[in-house]
Design a protein around this motif. Structure first.
Motif, mmCIF file in Angstrom:
data_model
loop_
_atom_site.group_PDB
_atom_site.id
_atom_site.type_symbol
_atom_site.label_atom_id
_atom_site.label_comp_id
_atom_site.label_asym_id
_atom_site.label_seq_id
_atom_site.Cartn_x
_atom_site.Cartn_y
_atom_site.Cartn_z
ATOM 1 N N ALA A 57 0.858 -1.150 0.085
ATOM 2 C CA ALA A 57 -0.131 -0.175 0.033
ATOM 3 C C ALA A 57 0.827 1.375 0.087
ATOM 4 O O ALA A 57 0.607 2.173 -0.792
ATOM 5 N N SER A 61 0.679 4.099 -2.815
ATOM 6 C CA SER A 61 0.498 5.586 -2.466
ATOM 7 C C SER A 61 1.664 6.368 -2.851
ATOM 8 O O SER A 61 1.603 7.586 -3.258
ATOM 9 N N ASP A 65 1.854 9.445 -5.261
ATOM 10 C CA ASP A 65 2.147 10.618 -4.739
ATOM 11 C C ASP A 65 3.265 11.312 -5.787
ATOM 12 O O ASP A 65 2.923 12.489 -6.141
ATOM 13 N N MET A 122 -6.283 5.163 7.429
ATOM 14 C CA MET A 122 -5.368 4.946 6.255
ATOM 15 C C MET A 122 -6.717 4.647 4.933
ATOM 16 O O MET A 122 -6.421 5.253 3.934
ATOM 17 N N ASP A 126 -6.782 6.969 2.026
ATOM 18 C CA ASP A 126 -6.640 6.683 0.606
ATOM 19 C C ASP A 126 -7.961 6.981 -0.203
ATOM 20 O O ASP A 126 -7.902 7.566 -1.567
ATOM 21 N N ARG A 129 -8.013 10.617 -0.975
ATOM 22 C CA ARG A 129 -7.074 11.067 -2.199
ATOM 23 C C ARG A 129 -7.358 10.853 -3.452
ATOM 24 O O ARG A 129 -7.117 11.332 -4.686
ATOM 25 N N TRP A 159 -2.821 10.159 7.323
ATOM 26 C CA TRP A 159 -2.176 8.921 6.645
ATOM 27 C C TRP A 159 -0.489 8.412 7.201
ATOM 28 O O TRP A 159 -0.605 7.231 7.418
ATOM 29 N N LYS A 163 0.426 5.312 9.297
ATOM 30 C CA LYS A 163 1.189 4.124 8.704
ATOM 31 C C LYS A 163 2.407 3.796 9.585
ATOM 32 O O LYS A 163 2.794 2.743 9.947
ATOM 33 N N PHE A 231 -4.490 5.206 -5.462
ATOM 34 C CA PHE A 231 -4.867 5.280 -4.026
ATOM 35 C C PHE A 231 -6.111 4.526 -3.762
ATOM 36 O O PHE A 231 -6.149 3.999 -2.739
ATOM 37 N N ALA A 234 -4.667 1.345 -3.192
ATOM 38 C CA ALA A 234 -4.111 0.917 -1.778
ATOM 39 C C ALA A 234 -5.098 0.968 -0.723
ATOM 40 O O ALA A 234 -4.935 0.317 0.350
ATOM 41 N N ALA A 235 -6.402 1.786 -0.736
ATOM 42 C CA ALA A 235 -7.355 1.673 0.059
ATOM 43 C C ALA A 235 -7.912 0.030 0.263
ATOM 44 O O ALA A 235 -8.103 -0.059 1.365
#
Ligand SMILES: Nc1ncnc2c1ncn2[C@@H]1O[C@H](COP(=O)(O)OP(=O)(O)O)[C@@H](O)[C@H]1O
Ligand SMILES: Cc1cn([C@H]2C[C@H](O)[C@@H](COP(=O)(O)OP(=O)(O)O)O2)c(=O)[nH]c1=O
Length: 733
Positions: A57, A61, A65, A122, A126, A129, A159, A163, A231, A234-235
């Protein structure tokens, strides 16, 4: 903010976790050269399912980014239009908005995030985002780009700590550093990938936007959509994560963020080394601010557009990843403080070159070097910060450094375009036909390079831990020893004048015989003090341990056996080897660390890394200058032992199976093959005198170079202090 730019508090395993660590292996170091022996097996840490998912994840992310950052910068410049200054300002604004929230609110958001459910934080983060990134191209205005950037960063503020705080719950402390390394690799290694993908997507979008209306208008839209999807994925990954319940937080830790910051500031101010470190880091971030703030402008002046900017970004971040991953290993023998300062200085040099050489290909190469040096500085600085800051203030120190570096970054990014405009364009005319024109961006790059070099030099001044030792000699030595493993690295011996030779091999290979021949030669021919010793049993305590180890009729667990050999070795180093080496003697030890690696590691099949770590701890990293492996097949050795009237019957080790002794032999040969410059393998089936001649031949240059040491000369030569037991007399068994 979770990925851009590299700021200490953004990485897992940073001060907050490290500060909590009570693992003696991790907490062992208090100085830069202190031994830190965490488990660096990257595969082992990724084998932990929960951590692997979180890591995935994080990688997604981070990739998102970086892609988002490139895309937003590209979009800002695009929307702002062709005007140089406007485009620069729009780019700066995006980057400032991206960094400012973390700089100003980082510690506060960290404290708040600690009170929320981490997985929910988190996942929601995600998802938000995902929505925000997707909305940027849909709305398509500069204002919304700014607003969304700010909101995305606010989300990332929650976030990130969620993490970071989760990692120590998923990974044993011993493996935190490895977790830290793979997380860094994901955070920064995803940058070059994102750079390449960004270039590909912008080129692809150019083709596609005729067909897909959503992509029309800006080349970077496709990149933003792809980024949004990372994202979303990742979620989903985090939602499936099994996070253990949280440990209760220390009371008081959440009381006053402001006080924490002030305390961190005071602590740094009082400590000379931390001052140097933080000063250097600020210099690096200031230079980073110039690169980010003016990179695009510089590229444009070199005649390359978005793809050119992408190329430079790829170069910087590839270098960064390369430096972080390999740099500290490459020059493992160098004092970390010196390495940090050197890396900063070299980064300054590269930055200067980027500004001075008006060529995009050369600029890309220099950017690679710049990134690599910055990567080395980042990792060493980060490690030093962890080692230098006292446990209880470490978290705060990191928070302080994280905030201050961000603030500097933002300020410099805001100031750099203004400075560039102020400096304006200058032409250097060499001849009537040769001239170089530098515009403000290039000049600012050059200036930043000079400043960074100065920061490196000042950092070295304020924290050098080897004053009086030539930096060049240190570097040469470190270069010769480059690439050694952590175990071997800590074995880089302090500059004692003596020479340390270990004799290894199977039982009956002829070690005791060769030790005596060697002793006579060194003493009589070279006139140096010789200390002859052995393991186990080189000290009075060791003799008692030897009894237990070799003669006991009681069962002995392999681990107990390994610990007893290590105990014997620790006493041996402290009482005999180290003092003799400090005096300048030639020390010959009949067996040393490699016997444990061969007999307990390969023979008893204990974990090799465990045995190595144990020995390293026991010896405080002392390794021989030369290890001679007397190689002979076990049958011959057995026959020799049988013919040796001085020996009793077989001891516990000697009574082991042929297969056991075969494994031991193989291990000695493997160890020697790994480091030929520190080993000599001699076929020991020849006559004793032939074997001795071969050893002398190899030792001559080694001993010749250190004969100036104390204790030499005929007068001192006969006074060879022996360890309490007199292994040199008679057979060693
Ligand atoms: N190169 C050699 N060739 C034949 N016999 C040897 C040789 N080296 C040593 N020996 C004999 O083998 C026996 C074991 O030797 P020693 O030096 O005690 O071995 P270790 O210390 O490795 O156990 C002794 O009797 C010794 O005289
Ligand atoms: C130093 C050391 C020795 N040993 C074993 C090897 C030998 O069998 C024994 C030491 O016996 P010793 O009689 O000193 O050796 P040799 O028989 O070669 O003259 O201890 C280990 O297993 N681990 C160690 O770390």
């Amino acid at each position: 903010m979770s990925a851009t730019p590299p700021v200490p508090s953004a990485a897992p395993g940073s001060g907050r976790e490290a500060g909590r660590s009570t693992d003696p292996a991790l907490a062992a170091g208090t100085g830069p050269d202190a031994e830190v022996v965490p488990d660096h097996d990257v595969r082992a840490v990724l084998a932990i399912t929960a951590f692997r998912r979180l890591w995935l994840a994080l990688a997604l992310s981070s990739f998102g980014d970086w892609l988002g950052t490139f895309a937003k910068i590209g979009m800002a410049a695009g929307i702002a239009g062709g005007d140089h200054t406007r485009a620069n300002l729009a780019v700066s604004a995006v980057i400032i908005l991206q960094i400012a929230p973390a700089a100003l609110l980082g510690p506060l958001a960290g404290a708040l995030a600690d009170r929320l459910d981490r997985r929910a934080t988190m996942v929601v983060g995600d998802l938000l985002r995902f929505g925000l990134f997707a909305s940027i191209p849909v709305v398509g205005t500069l204002t919304w780009l700014f607003v969304a950037t700010l909101l995305i960063e606010l989300v990332a503020l929650f976030w990130g700590p969620a993490k970071d705080a989760t990692v120590p719950n998923l990974v044993p402390r011993r493996q935190l550093e490895a977790a830290n390394q793979v997380s860094l690799a994901a955070t920064y290694g995803s940058a070059p990938v994102a750079g390449v993908v960004f270039i590909a997507l912008t080129l692809l979008a150019g083709v596609l936007d005729g067909f897909v209306p959503a992509l029309a208008g800006s080349q970077v839209n496709l990149a933003l959509y792809v980024n949004a999807v990372t994202f979303l994925v990742a979620a989903l990954v985090v939602a499936r994560l099994d996070i253990p319940p949280r440990a209760p937080r220390r009371e008081g830790a959440r009381t006053s963020v402001w006080r924490d910051i002030v305390e961190g500031w005071r602590f740094v101010g009082r400590n000379r080394v931390l001052r140097g470190l933080v000063g250097g880091m600020l210099g690096a971030f200031a230079a980073g601010g110039v690169v980010i703030g003016l990179g695009r402008s510089l590229v444009r002046d070199l005649g390359a557009g978005d793809p050119g900017f992408g190329v430079l970004a790829v170069a910087v971040f590839s270098g960064l990843a390369l430096g972080m991953w390999t740099g500290p290993r490459l020059l493992s023998g160098l004092s970390r403080r010196r390495l940090f300062a050197l890396a900063l200085t070299a980064a300054g040099g590269f930055l200067l070159l980027v500004g001075l050489v008006p060529n995009i290909v050369m600029a890309a190469l220099f950017c690679l070097g710049l990134g690599a040096c910055a990567g080395v500085a980042w990792v060493t600085g980060f490690t030093l910060l962890g080692l230098e800051a006292d446990d209880e203030v470490r978290g705060r120190t990191f928070a302080f450094v994280g905030s201050v570096t961000r603030i500097v970054l933002v300020l410099v990014m805001a100031a750099a375009p203004a400075l560039a405009a102020l400096l304006g364009e200058h032409t250097l005319r060499f001849t009537a036909h040769h001239a170089l024109t530098y515009n403000g961006a290039a000049l600012t790059f050059g200036l930043a390079g000079l400043l960074l070099t100065a920061a490196g030099v000042l950092a070295l001044r304020s924290m050098d831990d080897r004053p009086g030792t030539s930096l060049r000699r240190d570097l040469q030595r470190a270069w010769r020893e480059r690439g050694r493993s952590a175990g071997e690295r800590s074995g880089a011996r302090p500059p004692w004048p003596g020479t340390f030779v270990a004799l290894e091999g199977g039982d009956g290979a002829g070690k005791s015989t060769q030790a005596r021949l060697l002793q006579a030669w060194v003493h009589e021919e070279l006139g140096r003090e010789v200390v002859l010793s052995r393991e186990p049993g080189g000290t009075v305590t060791g003799v008692a341990l030897r009894e237990v180890l070799l003669l006991t009729k009681q069962p002995l667990d392999p681990r107990a056996e390994a610990l007893l050999f290590a105990a014997d070795r620790a006493q041996h180093v402290a009482e005999v080897l180290r003092p003799a080496l400090e005096r300048g003697a030639v020390v010959v030890s009949d067996r040393y660390v490699d016997s444990s690696l061969a007999y307990q590691g390969a023979g008893r099949a204990l974990e090799q890394a465990d045995v190595e770590r144990l020995s390293r701890w026991a010896t405080q990293g002392l390794l021989p200058d030369l290890t001679v492996v007397l190689d002979v097949d076990p049958a011959t050795a057995r026959a020799r032992r049988g013919g040796d009237a001085g020996r009793g019957g077989d001891d516990r080790m000697e009574a082991e199976s042929v297969a056991f002794h075969e494994r031991v032999r193989r291990q000695f040969l493997d160890l020697a093959a790994r480091e030929p410059e520190r080993y000599l393998v001699v076929d020991a089936s020849g006559a004793p005198e032939d074997v001795a001649a071969r050893i002398r031949q190899r030792l001559e240059p080694l001993l010749g170079s250190s004969t100036t040491s104390a204790g030499t000369g005929p007068a001192g030569a006969t006074a060879a202090p022996r360890p309490a037991s007199q292994p040199a007399t008679g057979a060693s068994s």
